[in-house]
Motif scaffolding. Structure first.
Motif, PDB file in Angstrom:
ATOM      1  N   GLY A   1       0.793  -1.236   0.000  1.00 16.91           N
ATOM      2  CA  GLY A   1       0.000   0.000   0.000  1.00 16.91           C
ATOM      3  C   GLY A   1       0.818   1.275   0.000  1.00 16.91           C
ATOM      4  N   ILE A   2       1.725   1.421   0.982  1.00 14.33           N
ATOM      5  CA  ILE A   2       2.413   2.712   1.083  1.00 14.33           C
ATOM      6  C   ILE A   2       3.417   2.900  -0.045  1.00 14.33           C
ATOM      7  CG2 ILE A   2       4.399   2.102   2.550  1.00 14.33           C
ATOM      8  CD1 ILE A   2       2.119   5.227   2.805  1.00 14.33           C
TER       9      ILE A   2
ATOM     10  N   ASP B   1       9.942  -7.591  -3.738  1.00 15.47           N
ATOM     11  CA  ASP B   1       8.880  -8.065  -2.838  1.00 15.47           C
ATOM     12  C   ASP B   1       8.956  -9.586  -2.838  1.00 15.47           C
ATOM     13  OD1 ASP B   1       5.985  -6.543  -1.790  1.00 15.47           O
ATOM     14  OD2 ASP B   1       6.177  -8.731  -1.667  1.00 15.47           O
TER      15      ASP B   1
ATOM     16  N   ARG C   1       2.156  -9.468  -5.999  1.00 21.67           N
ATOM     17  CA  ARG C   1       2.135  -8.035  -5.661  1.00 21.67           C
ATOM     18  C   ARG C   1       3.244  -7.300  -6.412  1.00 21.67           C
ATOM     19  NH1 ARG C   1       0.070  -9.635  -0.501  1.00 21.67           N
ATOM     20  NH2 ARG C   1       2.121 -10.066   0.363  1.00 21.67           N
TER      21      ARG C   1
ATOM     22  N   HIS D   1       6.677  -3.986   9.769  1.00 21.81           N
ATOM     23  CA  HIS D   1       7.686  -3.509  10.729  1.00 21.81           C
ATOM     24  C   HIS D   1       8.715  -4.581  11.107  1.00 21.81           C
ATOM     25  CE1 HIS D   1       4.211  -0.637  12.017  1.00 21.81           C
ATOM     26  NE2 HIS D   1       4.660  -0.390  10.804  1.00 21.81           N
TER      27      HIS D   1
ATOM     28  N   HIS E   1      11.694  -4.499   8.790  1.00 20.47           N
ATOM     29  CA  HIS E   1      12.441  -3.254   8.517  1.00 20.47           C
ATOM     30  C   HIS E   1      13.931  -3.452   8.781  1.00 20.47           C
ATOM     31  CE1 HIS E   1       8.931  -0.094   8.891  1.00 20.47           C
ATOM     32  NE2 HIS E   1       8.720  -0.976   7.945  1.00 20.47           N
TER      33      HIS E   1
ATOM     34  N   LYS F   1       8.283   4.621   8.524  1.00 23.05           N
ATOM     35  CA  LYS F   1       8.090   4.696   9.964  1.00 23.05           C
ATOM     36  C   LYS F   1       7.527   3.356  10.440  1.00 23.05           C
ATOM     37  CE  LYS F   1       3.509   4.831   9.755  1.00 23.05           C
ATOM     38  NZ  LYS F   1       2.744   3.684  10.119  1.00 23.05           N
TER      39      LYS F   1
ATOM     40  N   GLN G   1       6.079  11.608   6.709  1.00 26.45           N
ATOM     41  CA  GLN G   1       5.690  12.726   5.852  1.00 26.45           C
ATOM     42  C   GLN G   1       4.887  13.818   6.547  1.00 26.45           C
ATOM     43  OE1 GLN G   1       4.013   9.934   6.081  1.00 26.45           O
ATOM     44  NE2 GLN G   1       1.899  10.090   5.417  1.00 26.45           N
TER      45      GLN G   1
ATOM     46  N   TYR H   1      -3.533  -8.886   3.534  1.00 20.96           N
ATOM     47  CA  TYR H   1      -2.178  -9.053   4.085  1.00 20.96           C
ATOM     48  C   TYR H   1      -1.803  -7.884   5.003  1.00 20.96           C
ATOM     49  CZ  TYR H   1       2.863  -9.468   4.478  1.00 20.96           C
ATOM     50  OH  TYR H   1       4.142  -9.552   4.997  1.00 20.96           O
TER      51      TYR H   1
ATOM     52  N   TRP I   1      -0.608  -8.670   9.232  1.00 26.37           N
ATOM     53  CA  TRP I   1       0.585  -8.372  10.049  1.00 26.37           C
ATOM     54  C   TRP I   1       0.323  -7.235  11.034  1.00 26.37           C
ATOM     55  CZ3 TRP I   1       2.807  -3.539   9.835  1.00 26.37           C
ATOM     56  CH2 TRP I   1       2.637  -2.761   8.677  1.00 26.37           C
ATOM     57  N   ARG I   2      -0.597  -6.333  10.692  1.00 31.91           N
ATOM     58  CA  ARG I   2      -0.825  -5.168  11.560  1.00 31.91           C
ATOM     59  C   ARG I   2      -1.487  -5.503  12.883  1.00 31.91           C
ATOM     60  NH1 ARG I   2      -0.891  -2.020   7.045  1.00 31.91           N
ATOM     61  NH2 ARG I   2       0.128   0.007   7.302  1.00 31.91           N
TER      62      ARG I   2
ATOM     63  N   HIS J   1       3.469   8.725  13.595  1.00 33.74           N
ATOM     64  CA  HIS J   1       3.292  10.073  13.027  1.00 33.74           C
ATOM     65  C   HIS J   1       2.953  11.063  14.140  1.00 33.74           C
ATOM     66  CE1 HIS J   1       3.242   8.570   8.963  1.00 33.74           C
ATOM     67  NE2 HIS J   1       2.186   7.826   9.164  1.00 33.74           N
TER      68      HIS J   1
HETATM   69  N1  LIG Z   1       3.566   7.063   6.004  1.00 32.80           N
HETATM   70  C1  LIG Z   1       2.321   6.619   6.078  1.00 32.80           C
HETATM   71  O1  LIG Z   1       1.373   7.384   6.144  1.00 32.80           O
HETATM   72  C2  LIG Z   1       2.098   5.137   6.068  1.00 32.80           C
HETATM   73  C3  LIG Z   1       0.832   4.603   5.743  1.00 32.80           C
HETATM   74  C4  LIG Z   1       0.703   3.201   5.662  1.00 32.80           C
HETATM   75  C5  LIG Z   1       1.779   2.378   5.951  1.00 32.80           C
HETATM   76  N2  LIG Z   1       2.982   2.932   6.310  1.00 32.80           N
HETATM   77  C6  LIG Z   1       4.143   2.087   6.657  1.00 32.80           C
HETATM   78  O2  LIG Z   1       4.580   1.437   5.458  1.00 32.80           O
HETATM   79  C7  LIG Z   1       5.085   0.141   5.766  1.00 32.80           C
HETATM   80  C8  LIG Z   1       4.343  -0.896   4.937  1.00 32.80           C
HETATM   81  O3  LIG Z   1       2.961  -0.784   5.154  1.00 32.80           O
HETATM   82  P1  LIG Z   1       1.912  -1.173   4.004  1.00 32.80           P
HETATM   83  O4  LIG Z   1       0.585  -0.754   4.498  1.00 32.80           O
HETATM   84  O5  LIG Z   1       2.368  -0.679   2.703  1.00 32.80           O
HETATM   85  O6  LIG Z   1       2.033  -2.764   4.058  1.00 32.80           O
HETATM   86  P2  LIG Z   1       1.511  -3.816   2.963  1.00 32.80           P
HETATM   87  O7  LIG Z   1       1.158  -5.035   3.714  1.00 32.80           O
HETATM   88  O8  LIG Z   1       0.496  -3.183   2.071  1.00 32.80           O
HETATM   89  O9  LIG Z   1       2.816  -4.076   2.063  1.00 32.80           O
HETATM   90  C9  LIG Z   1       3.977  -4.679   2.576  1.00 32.80           C
HETATM   91  C10 LIG Z   1       4.674  -5.408   1.429  1.00 32.80           C
HETATM   92  O10 LIG Z   1       5.929  -5.891   1.917  1.00 32.80           O
HETATM   93  C11 LIG Z   1       6.156  -7.184   1.347  1.00 32.80           C
HETATM   94  N3  LIG Z   1       7.128  -7.890   2.190  1.00 32.80           N
HETATM   95  C12 LIG Z   1       6.945  -8.450   3.417  1.00 32.80           C
HETATM   96  N4  LIG Z   1       8.098  -8.935   3.882  1.00 32.80           N
HETATM   97  C13 LIG Z   1       9.040  -8.708   2.929  1.00 32.80           C
HETATM   98  C14 LIG Z   1      10.421  -8.996   2.842  1.00 32.80           C
HETATM   99  N5  LIG Z   1      11.074  -9.590   3.849  1.00 32.80           N
HETATM  100  N6  LIG Z   1      11.077  -8.633   1.714  1.00 32.80           N
HETATM  101  C15 LIG Z   1      10.415  -8.026   0.693  1.00 32.80           C
HETATM  102  N7  LIG Z   1       9.095  -7.718   0.728  1.00 32.80           N
HETATM  103  C16 LIG Z   1       8.418  -8.052   1.846  1.00 32.80           C
HETATM  104  C17 LIG Z   1       4.791  -7.822   1.327  1.00 32.80           C
HETATM  105  O11 LIG Z   1       4.733  -8.899   0.429  1.00 32.80           O
HETATM  106  C18 LIG Z   1       3.910  -6.638   0.923  1.00 32.80           C
HETATM  107  O12 LIG Z   1       3.736  -6.553  -0.488  1.00 32.80           O
HETATM  108  C19 LIG Z   1       4.937   0.003   7.281  1.00 32.80           C
HETATM  109  O13 LIG Z   1       6.115   0.402   7.897  1.00 32.80           O
HETATM  110  C20 LIG Z   1       3.829   0.977   7.624  1.00 32.80           C
HETATM  111  O14 LIG Z   1       3.854   1.446   8.958  1.00 32.80           O
HETATM  112  C21 LIG Z   1       3.151   4.295   6.343  1.00 32.80           C
END
Ligand SMILES: NC(=O)c1ccc[n+]([C@@H]2O[C@H](COP(=O)([O-])OP(=O)(O)OC[C@H]3O[C@@H](n4cnc5c(N)ncnc54)[C@H](O)[C@@H]3O)[C@@H](O)[C@H]2O)c1
Length: 402
Positions: free
Chosen positions: A13-14, A40, A45, A85, A88, A106, A134, A179, A183-184, A201
């Protein structure tokens, strides 16, 4: 280096929102980067994302299924890490050890120790770590920070109250089966619930606006425990908080109360209000992204000052240097600005606005909420940073061998 070759790691997503940020930079005429890699572990995805990159940028990045493979490929100079997380630190350390600079979403590491490992890897490889945060960068948040801290429109800040109570059904299919929620809602994968997630944030904004936090006292509750089918951990009940009550004491004496619940049936409430000697400032949004949508003031004599009055005053006092520092190339989109800060810090070998060390101070406030709730006593934020208080984080560290 003419252009930074970026690899996006974690294409969920992000990462899609980051694409919008990179696109906004190109649209503003800034092209010191190229999206050269995608990583990924989920092939479907990754493929969908690759198609999106092709559509938005007209390029076909190389695809990888692990951070190690991307770092070893020689195809990228820097990684934009957008995984859950728990991954990370593993992905960031693999990239840093492979010679890449990184931007980590974050809240950076899943625990203080995980963040420390990321910082150590950057140091031993002489690479930099930016944190994708951001909210404070957008024009509305910058304008409100100016109104409160430079123009001092509501005087000396005394205390604040941030509460949000609503009903959110975590057993619903879209949360249980997506997904991003699998994890969340599990502590081992996310580190904590929304205190740690959107709360990252919030904590960043509180420290940006009011300085360091000294001590936290909190209670957390988990009223909802639907069964989650996690690809990484198997079937487990949700075990992160859905409700919390906390008080914060800042080093400068400001006191705040931050309480939220997603398990509050009935009337919904969402208020963020900050009181000073000369009046109050009320946030316009309903979520934890303080001042992302601006805010309105009520002065001590009852006069109202709306955000529509504040923003032109903020813009009028910016000189050319400060305008270019905050909104380079005329960009005002917060996601684009975080991407620009990363690219520019890589190109100019400078510290990004929000480094891993900076974010640790904000994230430690969120972790102090959990540590206080676990210990049942107030907790000093510095003790969390120093690792003296870690009972809440210990099982996460043990599980992942951190
Ligand atoms: N800045 C913001 O406003 C904001 C908003 C949403 C999420 N986030 C942050 O973004 C991060 C991801 O969140 P999201 O909602 O995009 O998650 P998500 O679940 O939509 O996407 C995570 C992706 O990571 C992949 N993944 C998992 N483990 C992996 C690995 N070891 N190697 C490679 N790929 C891997 C998954 O397959 C998935 O496609 C988190 O840290 C979250 O806190 C920030």
């Amino acid at each position: 280096m003419e252009k930074v070759r970026i690899g996006i790691l974690g294409t969920g997503g992000i990462a899609g929102a980051h694409l919008g940020g990179y696109r906004a930079l190109l649209d503003a005429g800034y092209d010191r980067f190229v999206l050269n890699g995608l990583c990924d572990k989920n092939a479907a995805r990754r493929a969908t994302f690759a198609a999106k990159v092709k559509e938005m940028f007209g390029v076909t990045p190389q695809e990888f299924d692990s951070a190690e493979a991307m770092a070893a490929s020689g195809a990228v100079d820097a990684a934009d890490i957008c995984t859950p997380h728990a991954f990370h630190h593993t992905t960031a350390i693999a990239c840093l050890d492979g010679g890449l600079d990184v931007m980590v979403e974050k809240p950076c590491g899943i625990t203080v120790k995980a963040s420390d490992l990321i910082i150590a890897a950057a140091s031993r490889n002489q690479r930099l770590v930016a944190v994708a945060e951001q909210v404070r960068r957008g024009v509305k948040a910058r304008a409100m920070n100016w109104a409160v801290n430079q123009a001092r429109m509501i005087g000396d800040i005394r205390f604040w109250s941030v509460v949000g109570f609503s009903s959110w059904d975590f057993a619903a299919e879209n949360y249980r089966d997506a997904y991003a929620w699998q994890w969340r809602l599990l502590k081992l994968l996310t580190g904590g619930g929304m205190v740690f997630d959107a709360g990252a944030h919030f904590a960043d904004m509180m420290l940006y606006l009011f300085g360091p936090v000294e001590e936290v006292y909190a209670r957390t509750m988990t009223y909802q425990q639907p069964l989650i089918q996690s690809p990484e951990l198997g079937a487990r009940p949700m075990d992160v908080e859905d409700t919390w009550v906390s008080t914060w004491k800042f080093a400068n004496g400001i006191v705040g109360q931050y309480s939220w619940s997603f398990s509050a049936p009935g009337e919904a409430v969402a208020t963020q209000i900050f009181y000073g000697t000369g009046g109050s400032a009320r946030d316009r949004g309903g979520w934890m992204h303080t001042f992302q949508n601006g805010g309105d003031l009520t002065l001590a004599d009852g006069t109202r000052r709306s955000y529509e009055e504040i923003e032109p005053m903020f813009r009028a006092q910016l000189d050319a240097t400060e305008r270019e520092r905050l909104f380079p190339h005329g960009v005002e989109n917060d996601m684009a600005l975080e991407c620009w800060d990363f690219i520019d810090s890589v190109l100019n070998r400078r510290r990004p606005e929000i480094s891993a060390e900076d974010t640790l101070r904000a994230k430690a406030v969120c972790l102090a909420i959990y540590e206080s709730a676990t210990a049942g006593v107030p907790v000093k934020v510095q003790d969390v940073i120093d690792g003296k208080v870690s009972a809440y984080q210990d099982p996460i560290n043990q599980h992942w061998g951190i």
